[in-house]
Enzyme design. Structure first.
Site, mmCIF file in Angstrom:
data_model
loop_
_atom_site.group_PDB
_atom_site.id
_atom_site.type_symbol
_atom_site.label_atom_id
_atom_site.label_comp_id
_atom_site.label_asym_id
_atom_site.label_seq_id
_atom_site.Cartn_x
_atom_site.Cartn_y
_atom_site.Cartn_z
ATOM 1 N N CYS A 25 2.745 8.027 6.463
ATOM 2 C CA CYS A 25 2.528 6.711 7.065
ATOM 3 C C CYS A 25 2.805 5.670 5.995
ATOM 4 O O CYS A 25 3.498 5.975 5.006
ATOM 5 C CB CYS A 25 1.115 6.592 7.655
ATOM 6 S SG CYS A 25 -0.223 6.802 6.458
ATOM 7 N N ASN A 28 -0.934 5.815 3.373
ATOM 8 C CA ASN A 28 -1.517 7.142 3.107
ATOM 9 C C ASN A 28 -3.032 7.067 2.932
ATOM 10 O O ASN A 28 -3.627 7.830 2.184
ATOM 11 C CB ASN A 28 -0.866 7.809 1.882
ATOM 12 C CG ASN A 28 -1.178 9.300 1.722
ATOM 13 O OD1 ASN A 28 -1.237 9.815 0.613
ATOM 14 N ND2 ASN A 28 -1.408 10.008 2.807
ATOM 15 N N CYS A 30 -4.904 5.976 6.078
ATOM 16 C CA CYS A 30 -5.462 6.023 7.444
ATOM 17 C C CYS A 30 -4.838 7.169 8.251
ATOM 18 O O CYS A 30 -5.437 8.234 8.415
ATOM 19 C CB CYS A 30 -5.263 4.698 8.170
ATOM 20 S SG CYS A 30 -6.175 3.324 7.433
ATOM 21 N N ARG A 31 -3.614 6.945 8.747
ATOM 22 C CA ARG A 31 -3.069 7.886 9.731
ATOM 23 C C ARG A 31 -2.665 9.227 9.135
ATOM 24 O O ARG A 31 -3.032 10.293 9.657
ATOM 25 C CB ARG A 31 -1.853 7.248 10.437
ATOM 26 C CG ARG A 31 -2.220 6.076 11.312
ATOM 27 C CD ARG A 31 -1.007 5.246 11.685
ATOM 28 N NE ARG A 31 -0.465 4.550 10.532
ATOM 29 C CZ ARG A 31 0.625 3.810 10.538
ATOM 30 N NH1 ARG A 31 1.321 3.695 11.669
ATOM 31 N NH2 ARG A 31 1.038 3.200 9.447
ATOM 32 N N SER A 32 -1.879 9.217 8.036
ATOM 33 C CA SER A 32 -1.361 10.504 7.553
ATOM 34 C C SER A 32 -2.436 11.403 6.925
ATOM 35 O O SER A 32 -2.401 12.618 7.149
ATOM 36 C CB SER A 32 -0.147 10.324 6.639
ATOM 37 O OG SER A 32 -0.456 9.612 5.477
ATOM 38 N N ASP A 143 -0.633 1.592 13.684
ATOM 39 C CA ASP A 143 -1.365 1.322 12.449
ATOM 40 C C ASP A 143 -2.747 0.750 12.794
ATOM 41 O O ASP A 143 -2.833 -0.310 13.415
ATOM 42 C CB ASP A 143 -0.533 0.300 11.655
ATOM 43 C CG ASP A 143 -1.134 -0.014 10.310
ATOM 44 O OD1 ASP A 143 -2.278 0.407 10.047
ATOM 45 O OD2 ASP A 143 -0.444 -0.687 9.520
HETATM 46 P P1 4NP Z 1 -1.840 3.782 7.050
HETATM 47 O O1 4NP Z 1 -2.549 2.345 7.253
HETATM 48 O O2 4NP Z 1 -0.365 3.495 6.889
HETATM 49 O O3 4NP Z 1 -2.144 4.503 8.333
HETATM 50 O O4 4NP Z 1 -2.470 4.407 5.834
HETATM 51 C C1 4NP Z 1 -2.372 1.277 6.370
HETATM 52 C C2 4NP Z 1 -2.982 1.286 5.152
HETATM 53 C C3 4NP Z 1 -2.823 0.206 4.288
HETATM 54 C C4 4NP Z 1 -2.042 -0.867 4.670
HETATM 55 C C5 4NP Z 1 -1.406 -0.862 5.906
HETATM 56 C C6 4NP Z 1 -1.571 0.218 6.751
HETATM 57 N N1 4NP Z 1 -1.892 -1.981 3.800
HETATM 58 O O5 4NP Z 1 -1.275 -2.971 4.230
HETATM 59 O O6 4NP Z 1 -2.374 -1.943 2.670
#
Ligand code: 4NP
Length: 175
Positions: A25, A28, A30-32, A143
């Protein structure tokens, strides 16, 4: 996933033991890492951990070294998943180290495609939503970072459904 696409994927990884899968994702956190935790739990339930190597990474490295987002850890914990992955940035060598690279959304997929060096690298990139069978209005795993609790619950619903399917169609014992 369309049957022919799935058949191609099966053929491509047939004989690979363990199956090496990397969830990707943006951050790294939240989702992955949640997908990694969910698939690990399914694999362990089936005593199939010898069949799988499971990891996750982000296209953005700003959270490298961190545990998953506190909100994701709380929502996952309620469903029995302990998320202990430490965030890391995706690196091109991951194309060598993994058989399947699963992108959570279209932006992740484009970023991965930009980093691919060969057609074999490109062939490894698959959208997570292709494995999701539940009815959903989404064509990607959204997201949750700027969302409320429902965003995290939706992500976990999609990941549980998709990971069950990944296990059912790709575990070497059923190939
Ligand atoms: P992820 O979520 O891609 O599912 O881990 C996010 C984590 C951090 C950010 C965006 C999405 N960020 O903008 O820092």
């Amino acid at each position: 996933m369309a049957n022919n696409k799935l058949d191609n994927l099966r053929v491509r990884i047939s004989g690979n033991h363990p199956v090496k899968i990397l969830f990707v994702c943006l951050g790294n956190i939240c989702r992955s890492p949640a997908a990694e935790g969910v698939l690990c739990a399914i694999v362990n339930e089936h005593n199939a951990s010898a069949n799988w190597e499971i990891d996750s990474a982000g296209t953005y490295g700003g959270h490298a070294g961190q545990l998953p987002d506190q909100r994701m850890r709380v929502h996952a914990r309620r469903r029995g998943y302990d998320l202990t992955h430490r965030a890391r940035r995706f690196r091109p060598a991951d194309f060598d180290d993994f058989d399947i690279i699963i992108a959570m959304d279209g932006s992740n997929e484009r970023d991965l495609r930009d980093m691919a060096r060969t057609t074999s690298d490109l062939d490894k990139i698959v959208p997570m939503i292709d494995f999701v069978r539940m009815a959903t209005r989404y064509d990607h795993v959204p997201d949750p970072y700027y969302e409320g609790a429902e965003g995290f619950e939706l992500v976990l619903d999609l990941l549980e459904d998709g990971c069950r399917n990944i296990f059912e169609v790709l575990d070497p014992s059923v190939q």
